[in-house]
Design an enzyme around this catalytic site. Structure first.
Site, PDB file in Angstrom:
ATOM      1  N   TYR A 138       0.853  -1.202   0.000  1.00  0.00           N
ATOM      2  CA  TYR A 138       0.000   0.000   0.000  1.00  0.00           C
ATOM      3  C   TYR A 138       0.885   1.245   0.000  1.00  0.00           C
ATOM      4  O   TYR A 138       1.768   1.371  -0.828  1.00  0.00           O
ATOM      5  CB  TYR A 138      -0.976  -0.055   1.183  1.00  0.00           C
ATOM      6  CG  TYR A 138      -2.108   0.925   1.058  1.00  0.00           C
ATOM      7  CD1 TYR A 138      -2.899   0.955  -0.089  1.00  0.00           C
ATOM      8  CD2 TYR A 138      -2.389   1.823   2.076  1.00  0.00           C
ATOM      9  CE1 TYR A 138      -3.937   1.857  -0.216  1.00  0.00           C
ATOM     10  CE2 TYR A 138      -3.437   2.732   1.960  1.00  0.00           C
ATOM     11  CZ  TYR A 138      -4.200   2.748   0.813  1.00  0.00           C
ATOM     12  OH  TYR A 138      -5.226   3.647   0.685  1.00  0.00           O
ATOM     13  N   LYS A 172     -20.766 -19.866  -9.655  1.00  0.00           N
ATOM     14  CA  LYS A 172     -20.070 -19.691 -10.929  1.00  0.00           C
ATOM     15  C   LYS A 172     -18.604 -19.336 -10.682  1.00  0.00           C
ATOM     16  O   LYS A 172     -17.700 -19.831 -11.359  1.00  0.00           O
ATOM     17  CB  LYS A 172     -20.749 -18.577 -11.722  1.00  0.00           C
ATOM     18  CG  LYS A 172     -20.370 -18.537 -13.187  1.00  0.00           C
ATOM     19  CD  LYS A 172     -21.197 -19.512 -13.984  1.00  0.00           C
ATOM     20  CE  LYS A 172     -20.972 -19.347 -15.469  1.00  0.00           C
ATOM     21  NZ  LYS A 172     -21.898 -20.158 -16.257  1.00  0.00           N
TER      22      LYS A 172
END
Length: 750
Positions: free
Chosen positions: A37, A92
């Site tokens: 970060y 899915k």
């Protein structure tokens, strides 16, 4: 509990749902976080701003697909809304990850209108490498896909339309071949005129069917030109309008070659099937109940009925999971801008070709041990077949590059290896050995040559150019079995009953005459025991290596090669080694099969052999001698043996790899313990060669790692023999035989 209650419990277990996010880079230190970060993240951000294509280099975009739905047409459930569709979309995502290692964000949009739906998906374009549209009702689904394909620069694919088309298209190509028909002459009838049916009909035309030979029926009967003129059908259905007076599904099916059902269950009778042309092809794909059951369709006629359904409990299951993960895998890996017709056709052709190949044992077991062989009952591969990834994704990637959809070119030969690495470290490691074997194939004797698995392995070894197999056993049995398996090859066979093997008997007698064997006994052994015959063939150099053990207990299979071939020069030690592969590391475990209570000299020799084996897999060995003590913390006869073995190895100038011990197992494999507590150790990294103090510990240790640690095991690989010999475990699968044969070929090369 029933299935519904089981499913509820499955989904609500902590953590709820089926997917989560995990990091792919270390985040253990303050520096790790500063790289992940602020402030380190600014550097790749600036690079992407300057060069937008570098987003694929610095972020997960290239392996991230959006599964997007509004829940307006969920299979079997209808318009249940966006939130209620989320379990389906998560599912899915599970399939994408399980079958093709593709990461997914499922996105459920509470939007029904086409324009705002498209705007929402388009706005998310910078996040994803591809978009999978799911469970959106017709005709909106056509408009949404068409618009997003035009306006987005990543693949947009509505699986409900194209998935069934591709999988059933593969089945159709093979069914046509089996029934000896011509695709361009087929009379095809569709029951159903929704998104899936229309896309499937379009796809069949792209494969070679003629549009004028397709009759499409909806709930009102045959879609005719007069119904189009009267405004009864939408623009998408109208493209398959027939120039007939009218009629119902029964009228349409009379004389038809192919029935394609994408409608509702139970609407086709046996009389309707009997009205079809000879050797009909019936794809009854309504779920959960097909338009006609498998039993009724087969029982309606005496000729060949090729039947496919959407169910897993019948042959020829048309399941979209055979398509979308691998289509997206190939598309993502060449940074495709779309999934075009050429890529869809490539996927269907790859699936059709794969159905003609020998099926792995693991797949057969997963489906109840029933034989799976190309024919009317097997025209498409099974969803759990791991080869689908390696066959479909490269063909899709190739089609993308050839059609101009790809933004980057890849080396297709190396691409397969990258795909194998995605499915596990063991495939990546075996690819190293397989490539070495193919560079210089050797003759390898398969002692149990009449066994079906050995014959199938011989076929694969020959077809893939890994080795030149020599099958030992009854020639007629081998020939008949190969024919029954549909394997079109003529392997070299040594049949002791119709070939003069007296010279091998003479050689066995010379080797063992001072071990109590007579000349007659030696001659008899090479005729009736192919383990002895193979061993002598290796010893005399008539073959380069041998495999056995598939139908024998390990000790009885090992005895003949030990007596005939023996251990290598300057060593009396033979050992069994397993290679265990984890997600990000490889460990070689020895001795797991041979030496019950080795002394220090034997442990040292086992370590040398195992280090040599590791290098055949391009792994630089770091060896640890295991015990229950660390560097002298316990001093008794048991702990002194591995300590003495370390002294032997460290004082040997020919040993060019680090080795240390005795040490506990966690010390050996955990860097922080090894280098934090025992900074004096000769190992600067965790060990990758683990030498156990005795056979009992070795066998227990590798099996615990395999079963509880989730490791894949390759072996046992026999080291220390004078010539390449490997002994399989009883019940090994064909892939295990091929793997060990590849190791034997590399042994012979070296």
């Amino acid at each position: 509990m029933g299935l519904d209650d089981d499913a509820r419990e499955y989904h609500r277990q902590e953590p709820p749902g089926k997917i989560e996010i995990e990091t792919t880079k270390p985040t253990n230190t303050q520096r790790d976080l500063s790289l992940a970060y602020s402030p380190g993240v600014a550097a790749p951000c600036r690079d992407i701003a300057a060069d937008p294509e570098s987003v694929f280099e610095y972020t997960a975009k290239g392996n991230l697909v959006a599964v997007v739905s509004n829940g307006s047409a969920v299979l079997g459930l209808g318009d249940i809304g966006a939130a209620a569709s989320k379990p389906v979309m998560e599912g899915k995502g599970v399939l994408f990850k399980r079958f093709a290692d593709i990461d997914v964000f499922d996105i459920e949009l509470d939007i029904d209108a086409v324009d705002p739906f498209c705007e929402a998906v388009k706005a998310m374009g910078p996040t994803f490498g591809g978009v999978n549209l799911e469970d959106i009702k017709a005709p909106e689904c056509f408009k949404i896909e068409e618009r997003l394909r035009e306006e987005m620069d990543v693949p947009v694919f509505h699986d409900d339309q194209h998935g069934t088309a591709i999988i059933s298209g593969a089945a159709l190509m093979n069914a046509v071949d089996i029934s000896d028909k011509d695709l361009s002459e087929l009379d095809i009838v569709f029951s159903g005129a929704g998104a899936s049916a229309i896309a499937t009909a379009r796809f069949y035309v792209s494969l070679g069917a003629r549009k004028e030979n397709i009759t499409m029926c909806d709930s009102s009967g045959i879609i005719t030109e007069s119904r189009v003129e009267d405004g009864e059908v939408n623009e998408y259905k109208s493209q398959f309008a027939s120039p007939v007076e009218g009629g119902d599904l029964a009228d349409a099916m009379e004389g038809a070659d192919v029935f394609v059902g994408l409608s509702v269950g139970g609407i086709v009778s046996q009389e309707m099937v009997r009205s079809m042309a000879a050797d009909p092809i019936i794809f009854a794909m309504a779920n959960p109940d097909p338009e006609i059951t498998y039993e009724d369709a087969k029982g309606a006629r005496d000729d060949t009925v090729i039947m496919a359904t959407g169910r897993s409990d019948y042959p020829n299951m048309v399941n979209n999971v055979l398509g979308f993960p691998f289509l997206f895998r190939g598309a993502l890996d060449v940074r495709a801008t779309e999934i075009n017709e050429e890529m869809k056709a490539a996927a269907a052709e790859a699936l059709a070709d794969l159905a003609r190949k020998d099926v792995p044992d693991a797949v057969v077991k997963a489906y109840g041990d029933d034989p799976l062989q190309f024919g009317p009952e097997y025209v498409i591969p099974k969803p759990l077949d791991p080869r689908v990834l390696f066959e479909v994704a490269p063909r899709v990637a190739e089609a993308a590059m050839e059609s101009g959809s790809a933004r980057t070119e890849i080396d297709l030969a190396k691409y397969r290896e990258r795909l194998e690495a995605r499915l596990g470290k063991s495939r990546e490691m075996m690819r190293v050995v397989l490539n070495k074997a193919k560079s210089d194939p050797k003759r390898i004797a398969l002692a149990e040559g009449t066994d079906e698995k050995m014959i199938r392995a011989a076929y694969q070894l020959s077809e893939q150019g890994i080795a030149d197999p020599v099958l030992l056993g009854d020639a007629d049995t081998i020939s008949q079995t190969a024919a029954e398996l549909g394997l079109s090859f003529r392997p070299e066979v040594v049949d002791p009953d119709n070939r003069d093997v007296s010279s091998y008997g003479d050689r066995l007698y010379e080797l063992r005459k001072r071990k109590g064997i007579t000349k007659r006994e030696a001659a008899d052994l090479v005729r009736r025991d192919t383990n002895y015959l193979a061993s002598v063939m290796v010893e005399t150099g008539d073959v380069d290596a041998m495999l056995t053990g598939l139908t024998h207990h390990y000790p009885s299979a090992l005895r003949p090669p030990l007596q005939v071939v023996g251990s290598a020069v300057d060593t009396d030690t033979v050992a069994g080694v397993y290679m265990l592969t984890f997600k990000n590391r490889v460990i070689f475990c020895a001795d797991t099969t041979v030496n019950q209570d080795p002394d220090a000299e034997t442990l040292a020799e086992v370590t040398r052999h195992t280090a040599d084996l590791a290098r055949r897999f391009n792994v630089e060995p770091r060896a640890a001698m295991l015990s229950y003590s660390n560097f002298g913390s316990v001093d008794n006869e048991g702990t002194r043996k591995p300590r003495e073995a370390v002294d032997i190895l460290q004082s040997d100038e020919t040993v060019d790899f680090p080795v240390d011990g005795e040490m506990q197992a966690d010390t050996a494999v955990v860097d922080d313990i090894l280098n934090g507590t025992y900074e004096f150790s000769q190992l600067d990294e965790a060990a990758n060669v683990l030498v156990f103090p005795n056979l009992e510990a070795g066998n227990i240790g590798y099996k615990l790692l395999q079963r509880l640690g989730g490791a894949e095991a390759i072996g046992p690989m026999l080291v220390g023999m004078d010539e390449p010999v490997h002994v399989l475990q009883r019940g090994d699968e064909v892939k295990d035989i091929v793997n060990l044969a590849s190791v034997a070929v590399v042994d012979a090369q070296e």
